[in-house]
Design an enzyme around this catalytic site. Sequence first.
Site, PDB file in Angstrom:
ATOM      1  N   HIS A  57       0.858  -1.183   0.000  1.00  0.00           N
ATOM      2  CA  HIS A  57       0.000   0.000   0.000  1.00  0.00           C
ATOM      3  C   HIS A  57       0.891   1.229   0.000  1.00  0.00           C
ATOM      4  CE1 HIS A  57       0.758  -0.668   4.281  1.00  0.00           C
ATOM      5  NE2 HIS A  57       0.205   0.488   4.606  1.00  0.00           N
ATOM      6  N   HIS A  59       1.306   3.931   2.004  1.00  0.00           N
ATOM      7  CA  HIS A  59       1.818   4.648   3.180  1.00  0.00           C
ATOM      8  C   HIS A  59       3.337   4.786   3.141  1.00  0.00           C
ATOM      9  CE1 HIS A  59      -1.996   3.819   5.815  1.00  0.00           C
ATOM     10  NE2 HIS A  59      -2.143   4.858   5.020  1.00  0.00           N
ATOM     11  N   ASP A  61       5.666   4.573   5.262  1.00  0.00           N
ATOM     12  CA  ASP A  61       6.531   3.580   5.911  1.00  0.00           C
ATOM     13  C   ASP A  61       6.557   2.263   5.124  1.00  0.00           C
ATOM     14  OD1 ASP A  61       3.811   3.257   6.828  1.00  0.00           O
ATOM     15  OD2 ASP A  61       4.526   1.872   8.353  1.00  0.00           O
ATOM     16  N   HIS A  62       5.996   2.292   3.904  1.00  0.00           N
ATOM     17  CA  HIS A  62       6.054   1.119   3.010  1.00  0.00           C
ATOM     18  C   HIS A  62       6.625   1.483   1.641  1.00  0.00           C
ATOM     19  CE1 HIS A  62       3.578  -1.367   5.795  1.00  0.00           C
ATOM     20  NE2 HIS A  62       3.330  -0.153   6.233  1.00  0.00           N
ATOM     21  N   HIS A 115      -7.389  -1.303   5.614  1.00  0.00           N
ATOM     22  CA  HIS A 115      -6.375  -0.392   6.166  1.00  0.00           C
ATOM     23  C   HIS A 115      -6.257   0.813   5.222  1.00  0.00           C
ATOM     24  CE1 HIS A 115      -2.743   0.867   8.281  1.00  0.00           C
ATOM     25  NE2 HIS A 115      -2.080   0.871   7.138  1.00  0.00           N
ATOM     26  N   ASP A 134       0.095  -4.242   6.075  1.00  0.00           N
ATOM     27  CA  ASP A 134      -0.584  -3.829   7.306  1.00  0.00           C
ATOM     28  C   ASP A 134      -2.015  -4.363   7.356  1.00  0.00           C
ATOM     29  OD1 ASP A 134       1.698  -2.455   7.904  1.00  0.00           O
ATOM     30  OD2 ASP A 134       0.837  -0.452   7.746  1.00  0.00           O
ATOM     31  N   HIS A 172       5.121  -5.066  10.376  1.00  0.00           N
ATOM     32  CA  HIS A 172       5.472  -4.426  11.651  1.00  0.00           C
ATOM     33  C   HIS A 172       5.658  -5.452  12.768  1.00  0.00           C
ATOM     34  CE1 HIS A 172       4.696  -0.181  10.529  1.00  0.00           C
ATOM     35  NE2 HIS A 172       3.750  -0.678   9.742  1.00  0.00           N
TER      36      HIS A 172
END
Length: 256
Positions: A57, A59, A61-62, A115, A134, A172
């Site tokens: 996805h 975001h 942090d990805h 998400h 996530d 995570h």
Amino acid sequence: MTQLDIVQIPVLNDNYIYLAHEATSGATAVIDPAVAGPVLEAAASRGWTITHIINTHYHGDHTGGNLEIKEKTGCTIIGSRIESDRTPGIDQEVSDGDHIKIGNAPCIVFDVPGHTEGHIAFWFEESDALFCGDTLFALGCGRIFEGSPLEMWTSLSKLKVLPGSTKVFCAHEYTQANAKFALSVEPDNAALVARSKEIDEMRLKGIPTVPSTLAQELATNPFLRPDSEDLQRTIGMSGGAIVDVFAETRKRKNNF
Ligand code: ZN
Ligand code: FE
């Protein structure tokens, strides 16, 4: 059977980036690069050349390492069709049921919204590996930012039916906190009590609790167990509709 060599790279506070190397072709995919530096180093130290990035996805942090890794390696970036406008450097858009290959390793894409609206997961059946970002965590599931509980439950239901031996490579290390919540809603689940002890010991030694297996998740993850009578009783919803029990469990986790 084309097996992937999978390397786990812990970055930031609690993110995992993965390298998946397919030796017969020399192809190497990066899954969800939050950052670039540690990924480039991990590949270089093994003599691997990064050929693909796959994003679950959009975001940051990805995807935060997408552009730098692409610039330095010329790799192909594969991401969600629905999130193509938010996925830096995307070359190939994929969605539910698409078949892709990393070298000679086949992979099936699943749409798993909830998400985010276009969240996808990647299943490498021959390596028994699921990269689910996530959506499904060890003992948890992602926060529902862009979907409904029904959408998230439908997404988890797609992953639930994969073989129990499937390794769940989530993005995570949230497992220890998830275990505390899981115990609060299913205190008498013996498998969960045992797993929770194991997790505490592993974290004390700094050992990653990821990947788990899908069989472990089915036995202990409350977000895959809204049909558990024990869980339903604990949250006061005995005999409730499955999706309502799931929604209430997710709500309780948000406030835990
Ligand atoms: Zn996310
Ligand atoms: Fe994340």
